[in-house]
Design a protein around this motif. Structure first.
Motif, PDB file in Angstrom:
ATOM      1  N   GLY A 206       0.824  -1.205   0.000  1.00 32.49           N
ATOM      2  CA  GLY A 206       0.000   0.000   0.000  1.00 32.49           C
ATOM      3  C   GLY A 206       0.852   1.246   0.000  1.00 32.49           C
ATOM      4  O   GLY A 206       2.061   1.209   0.285  1.00 32.49           O
ATOM      5  N   VAL A 207       0.233   2.363  -0.331  1.00 27.61           N
ATOM      6  CA  VAL A 207       0.870   3.682  -0.289  1.00 27.61           C
ATOM      7  C   VAL A 207       0.036   4.560   0.625  1.00 27.61           C
ATOM      8  O   VAL A 207      -1.192   4.626   0.501  1.00 27.61           O
ATOM      9  CB  VAL A 207       0.972   4.306  -1.690  1.00 27.61           C
ATOM     10  N   GLN A 208       0.684   5.223   1.573  1.00 32.14           N
ATOM     11  CA  GLN A 208      -0.006   6.002   2.590  1.00 32.14           C
ATOM     12  C   GLN A 208       0.641   7.376   2.737  1.00 32.14           C
ATOM     13  O   GLN A 208       1.646   7.693   2.092  1.00 32.14           O
ATOM     14  CB  GLN A 208       0.059   5.274   3.940  1.00 32.14           C
ATOM     15  N   VAL A 209       0.073   8.184   3.618  1.00 27.65           N
ATOM     16  CA  VAL A 209       0.746   9.378   4.135  1.00 27.65           C
ATOM     17  C   VAL A 209       0.820   9.195   5.645  1.00 27.65           C
ATOM     18  O   VAL A 209      -0.126   8.719   6.273  1.00 27.65           O
ATOM     19  CB  VAL A 209       0.000  10.679   3.782  1.00 27.65           C
ATOM     20  N   ALA A 210       1.973   9.542   6.221  1.00 28.56           N
ATOM     21  CA  ALA A 210       2.166   9.341   7.660  1.00 28.56           C
ATOM     22  C   ALA A 210       3.187  10.351   8.157  1.00 28.56           C
ATOM     23  O   ALA A 210       3.982  10.909   7.383  1.00 28.56           O
ATOM     24  CB  ALA A 210       2.638   7.916   7.946  1.00 28.56           C
ATOM     25  N   ILE A 211       3.173  10.574   9.475  1.00 27.45           N
ATOM     26  CA  ILE A 211       4.132  11.475  10.092  1.00 27.45           C
ATOM     27  C   ILE A 211       5.501  10.807  10.112  1.00 27.45           C
ATOM     28  O   ILE A 211       5.656   9.702  10.630  1.00 27.45           O
ATOM     29  CB  ILE A 211       3.703  11.845  11.524  1.00 27.45           C
ATOM     30  N   ASP A 212       6.480  11.481   9.547  1.00 25.10           N
ATOM     31  CA  ASP A 212       7.848  10.967   9.567  1.00 25.10           C
ATOM     32  C   ASP A 212       8.457  11.274  10.933  1.00 25.10           C
ATOM     33  O   ASP A 212       8.345  12.402  11.435  1.00 25.10           O
ATOM     34  CB  ASP A 212       8.659  11.628   8.447  1.00 25.10           C
ATOM     35  N   ARG A 227       4.390   7.498   2.231  1.00 23.37           N
ATOM     36  CA  ARG A 227       5.012   6.307   2.802  1.00 23.37           C
ATOM     37  C   ARG A 227       4.530   5.068   2.058  1.00 23.37           C
ATOM     38  O   ARG A 227       3.335   4.865   1.890  1.00 23.37           O
ATOM     39  CB  ARG A 227       4.671   6.192   4.289  1.00 23.37           C
ATOM     40  N   ILE A 228       5.479   4.261   1.616  1.00 24.65           N
ATOM     41  CA  ILE A 228       5.158   2.994   0.977  1.00 24.65           C
ATOM     42  C   ILE A 228       5.202   1.894   2.027  1.00 24.65           C
ATOM     43  O   ILE A 228       6.207   1.740   2.733  1.00 24.65           O
ATOM     44  CB  ILE A 228       6.138   2.688  -0.171  1.00 24.65           C
ATOM     45  N   LEU A 238       7.668  -3.258   6.413  1.00 23.12           N
ATOM     46  CA  LEU A 238       8.681  -2.205   6.422  1.00 23.12           C
ATOM     47  C   LEU A 238       8.056  -0.952   5.816  1.00 23.12           C
ATOM     48  O   LEU A 238       7.252  -1.040   4.884  1.00 23.12           O
ATOM     49  CB  LEU A 238       9.921  -2.612   5.613  1.00 23.12           C
ATOM     50  N   TYR A 239       8.434   0.182   6.337  1.00 26.13           N
ATOM     51  CA  TYR A 239       7.914   1.455   5.833  1.00 26.13           C
ATOM     52  C   TYR A 239       9.025   2.195   5.097  1.00 26.13           C
ATOM     53  O   TYR A 239      10.159   2.277   5.573  1.00 26.13           O
ATOM     54  CB  TYR A 239       7.381   2.310   6.978  1.00 26.13           C
ATOM     55  N   PHE A 240       8.642   2.741   3.952  1.00 21.98           N
ATOM     56  CA  PHE A 240       9.622   3.426   3.106  1.00 21.98           C
ATOM     57  C   PHE A 240       9.098   4.838   2.844  1.00 21.98           C
ATOM     58  O   PHE A 240       8.119   5.028   2.132  1.00 21.98           O
ATOM     59  CB  PHE A 240       9.797   2.651   1.791  1.00 21.98           C
ATOM     60  N   TYR A 241       9.743   5.844   3.455  1.00 17.67           N
ATOM     61  CA  TYR A 241       9.307   7.238   3.352  1.00 17.67           C
ATOM     62  C   TYR A 241       9.981   7.936   2.169  1.00 17.67           C
ATOM     63  O   TYR A 241      11.182   7.742   1.913  1.00 17.67           O
ATOM     64  CB  TYR A 241       9.635   7.996   4.634  1.00 17.67           C
ATOM     65  N   ASP A 243      10.201  11.781  -0.323  1.00 16.77           N
ATOM     66  CA  ASP A 243      10.138  13.236  -0.213  1.00 16.77           C
ATOM     67  C   ASP A 243       8.687  13.707  -0.328  1.00 16.77           C
ATOM     68  O   ASP A 243       7.872  13.111  -1.051  1.00 16.77           O
ATOM     69  CB  ASP A 243      10.968  13.887  -1.313  1.00 16.77           C
ATOM     70  N   ASP A 244       8.362  14.792   0.371  1.00 13.90           N
ATOM     71  CA  ASP A 244       6.975  15.244   0.385  1.00 13.90           C
ATOM     72  C   ASP A 244       6.498  15.756  -0.962  1.00 13.90           C
ATOM     73  O   ASP A 244       5.292  15.867  -1.190  1.00 13.90           O
ATOM     74  CB  ASP A 244       6.767  16.331   1.453  1.00 13.90           C
ATOM     75  N   ILE A 245       7.416  16.069  -1.901  1.00 11.59           N
ATOM     76  CA  ILE A 245       6.994  16.536  -3.221  1.00 11.59           C
ATOM     77  C   ILE A 245       6.450  15.391  -4.067  1.00 11.59           C
ATOM     78  O   ILE A 245       5.793  15.603  -5.085  1.00 11.59           O
ATOM     79  CB  ILE A 245       8.177  17.222  -3.948  1.00 11.59           C
ATOM     80  N   VAL A 246       6.714  14.142  -3.664  1.00 13.98           N
ATOM     81  CA  VAL A 246       6.191  12.983  -4.388  1.00 13.98           C
ATOM     82  C   VAL A 246       4.701  12.839  -4.085  1.00 13.98           C
ATOM     83  O   VAL A 246       4.297  12.857  -2.925  1.00 13.98           O
ATOM     84  CB  VAL A 246       6.942  11.695  -3.986  1.00 13.98           C
ATOM     85  N   ASP A 247       3.891  12.688  -5.119  1.00 12.61           N
ATOM     86  CA  ASP A 247       2.448  12.566  -4.949  1.00 12.61           C
ATOM     87  C   ASP A 247       2.090  11.111  -4.653  1.00 12.61           C
ATOM     88  O   ASP A 247       2.220  10.245  -5.530  1.00 12.61           O
ATOM     89  CB  ASP A 247       1.732  13.051  -6.209  1.00 12.61           C
ATOM     90  N   PRO A 248       1.615  10.794  -3.454  1.00  9.06           N
ATOM     91  CA  PRO A 248       1.295   9.396  -3.123  1.00  9.06           C
ATOM     92  C   PRO A 248       0.097   8.866  -3.904  1.00  9.06           C
ATOM     93  O   PRO A 248      -0.022   7.656  -4.102  1.00  9.06           O
ATOM     94  CB  PRO A 248       0.998   9.450  -1.619  1.00  9.06           C
ATOM     95  N   VAL A 249      -0.804   9.747  -4.338  1.00  3.72           N
ATOM     96  CA  VAL A 249      -1.977   9.296  -5.084  1.00  3.72           C
ATOM     97  C   VAL A 249      -1.552   8.674  -6.410  1.00  3.72           C
ATOM     98  O   VAL A 249      -1.980   7.563  -6.769  1.00  3.72           O
ATOM     99  CB  VAL A 249      -2.952  10.467  -5.321  1.00  3.72           C
ATOM    100  N   SER A 250      -0.705   9.381  -7.163  1.00  5.93           N
ATOM    101  CA  SER A 250      -0.226   8.842  -8.435  1.00  5.93           C
ATOM    102  C   SER A 250       0.607   7.591  -8.222  1.00  5.93           C
ATOM    103  O   SER A 250       0.570   6.659  -9.027  1.00  5.93           O
ATOM    104  CB  SER A 250       0.594   9.906  -9.173  1.00  5.93           C
ATOM    105  N   LEU A 251       1.363   7.575  -7.123  1.00  2.26           N
ATOM    106  CA  LEU A 251       2.222   6.434  -6.849  1.00  2.26           C
ATOM    107  C   LEU A 251       1.393   5.183  -6.549  1.00  2.26           C
ATOM    108  O   LEU A 251       1.726   4.076  -7.004  1.00  2.26           O
ATOM    109  CB  LEU A 251       3.130   6.769  -5.662  1.00  2.26           C
ATOM    110  N   ALA A 252       0.309   5.358  -5.800  1.00  2.00           N
ATOM    111  CA  ALA A 252      -0.506   4.210  -5.405  1.00  2.00           C
ATOM    112  C   ALA A 252      -1.166   3.533  -6.587  1.00  2.00           C
ATOM    113  O   ALA A 252      -1.377   2.312  -6.582  1.00  2.00           O
ATOM    114  CB  ALA A 252      -1.570   4.655  -4.394  1.00  2.00           C
ATOM    115  N   GLN A 253      -1.492   4.295  -7.615  1.00  7.39           N
ATOM    116  CA  GLN A 253      -2.219   3.748  -8.753  1.00  7.39           C
ATOM    117  C   GLN A 253      -1.384   2.776  -9.588  1.00  7.39           C
ATOM    118  O   GLN A 253      -1.914   2.071 -10.427  1.00  7.39           O
ATOM    119  CB  GLN A 253      -2.734   4.888  -9.620  1.00  7.39           C
TER     120      GLN A 253
END
Length: 404
Positions: A206-212, A227-228, A238-241, A243-253
């Motif tokens: 999954g791809v998420q957003v989370a507090i680093d 966060r992946i 395992l969590y893989f954080y 950069d905040d400029i990366v769009d998680p929505v596009s990544l998740a698709q």
């Protein structure tokens, strides 16, 4: 320089962001993007410095002489009235009062003037004078030719130009190349040779957003990051954080369910972050990779010791893997905000070139700087607002989960 910076900004915005191997590069594109932004910022800084220097160097009295029809010639010192040496740390200079003969239209006139020089002046020594031949009442400026040219807005001292341009060239180089990290895949080969490279097969769950968790200081603000969430048969999650400029929505698709390997090197010292493993590279199918920060859900559970990569293990060929660059409107909007701030910042600098008072020049220069700072903060707010609009710790998919 301003035109180059603006052109680079336009290219950043118009460039089609894609994760295809044809358009993605081997370097992590986020570092490249930040490097270009830094290049534009230092280009603006160079322009602002030279505009301010040109505006503040001339004196009103010298400009009155120019308006009356100036002349710049050499003449001899007739007499040294007084001379005093002034020292400042490792350097010093003489402040003197001298009499010089100035060739006005009505005839030569002995004039008392102030002279600043590196050596003690002597009678008969030649100096440069700036004066209006038809207007003796406007006074006289005396010194070396370079200092007199600066008084009337001429070229700056070559040493000043050399120091400023040299410093800016270093900053440009560090932004354009220092921020463009070496190929992360090539770094894996070097780490394997040192016998510290570790690897685990993973599946993107999954791809998420989370507090680093970085930074660990209680007084520092922690930010939401993409966060992946990966799973591994030999370890678990395992969590893989990123950069905040990366769009998680596009990544998740495009990443959910994709298999790959996560490579990392254990840190040489204990990290101040409780759950951190360190910087890592995730190489997915079709030799695509992501570069970011690896964390484990529970630091008390050690990573598998048998994850060490043997020296004969074949790794992906350096230079063949390409950084995943998902299409992102967020990055385009952030870059647009930064570019707009630079263009707005040029307006006050342009006003200065038309001639304003010293106070107005300083105020306009400050306004130009505030425009740049405001633009960068606005871009950061756009990214932050986008991440805050997503529901934290929930996996994103084709149907994006937003906060209520």
């Amino acid at each position: 320089m301003a035109a180059i910076a603006a052109g680079v900004g336009v290219l950043l915005i118009r460039r089609s962001a894609s994760d295809s191997r044809e358009t993605a590069g081997r370097h992590w594109w986020v570092e490249q993007r930040n490097g270009w932004v830094g290049f534009a910022a230092w280009s603006w800084g160079a322009l602002a410095f030279f505009v301010a220097y040109a505006a503040l160097s001339p004196t009103p009295a010298a400009w009155e002489i120019v308006d009356a029809g100036s002349a710049m010639r050499t003449t001899e010192i007739e007499k040294v009235v007084s001379s005093k040496y002034v020292s400042s740390q490792r350097t010093g200079h003489y402040i003197s009062t001298v009499l010089v003969s100035v060739p006005f239209d009505q005839g030569p006139r002995i004039t008392e003037v102030a002279l600043t020089s590196g050596d003690k002046p002597t009678p008969g020594e030649e100096v440069w004078v700036l004066f209006a031949p038809s207007a003796p009442e406007l006074g006289v400026f005396v010194g070396d030719r370079q200092s007199l040219e600066e008084e009337i807005g001429g070229r700056a001292d070559l040493w000043t130009v050399f120091v400023v341009v040299g410093w800016l060239a270093l900053c440009w180089f560090m932004n354009l190349f220092g921020r463009w990290r070496s190929d992360p895949v090539a770094g894996l080969h070097r780490t394997r040779q040192q016998g510290t490279l570790h690897e685990l097969p993973v599946v993107v769950a999954g791809v998420q957003v989370a507090i680093d968790e970085r930074p660990a200081s209680a007084s520092s603000r922690k930010h939401l990051k993409p966060r992946i969430r990966t799973t591994s048969t030999g370890f678990g999650e395992l969590y893989f954080y990123l950069d905040d400029i990366v769009d998680p929505v596009s990544l998740a698709q495009q990443l959910v369910g994709v298999r790959g390997q996560v490579f990392w090197r254990p840190p040489t010292r204990q990290l101040p972050y409780a759950d951190s493993v360190g910087y890592a590279v995730v190489i997915l199918d079709e030799q695509r990779y992501l570069w970011g920060w690896l964390e484990s859900p529970d630091a008390s559970v050690p990573l598998p010791g048998d994850a060490l990569v043997p020296s004969d293990r074949e790794l992906p060929i350096a230079g063949e893997s390409r950084a995943i660059r998902p299409t992102s409107r967020v990055m385009a909007h952030a870059n647009s905000a930064i570019l707009q701030s630079f263009l707005v910042a040029l307006v006050p600098l342009a006003v200065i070139t038309f001639g304003v008072s010293d106070v107005a020049a300083v105020a306009l220069a400050v306004a130009s700087g505030l425009a740049v700072v405001t633009g960068r903060r606005r871009a950061a707010r756009l990214v932050k607002r986008h991440l805050e609009g997503l529901e934290p710790d929930c996996d994103l998919g084709m149907g994006v989960r937003l906060r209520a």
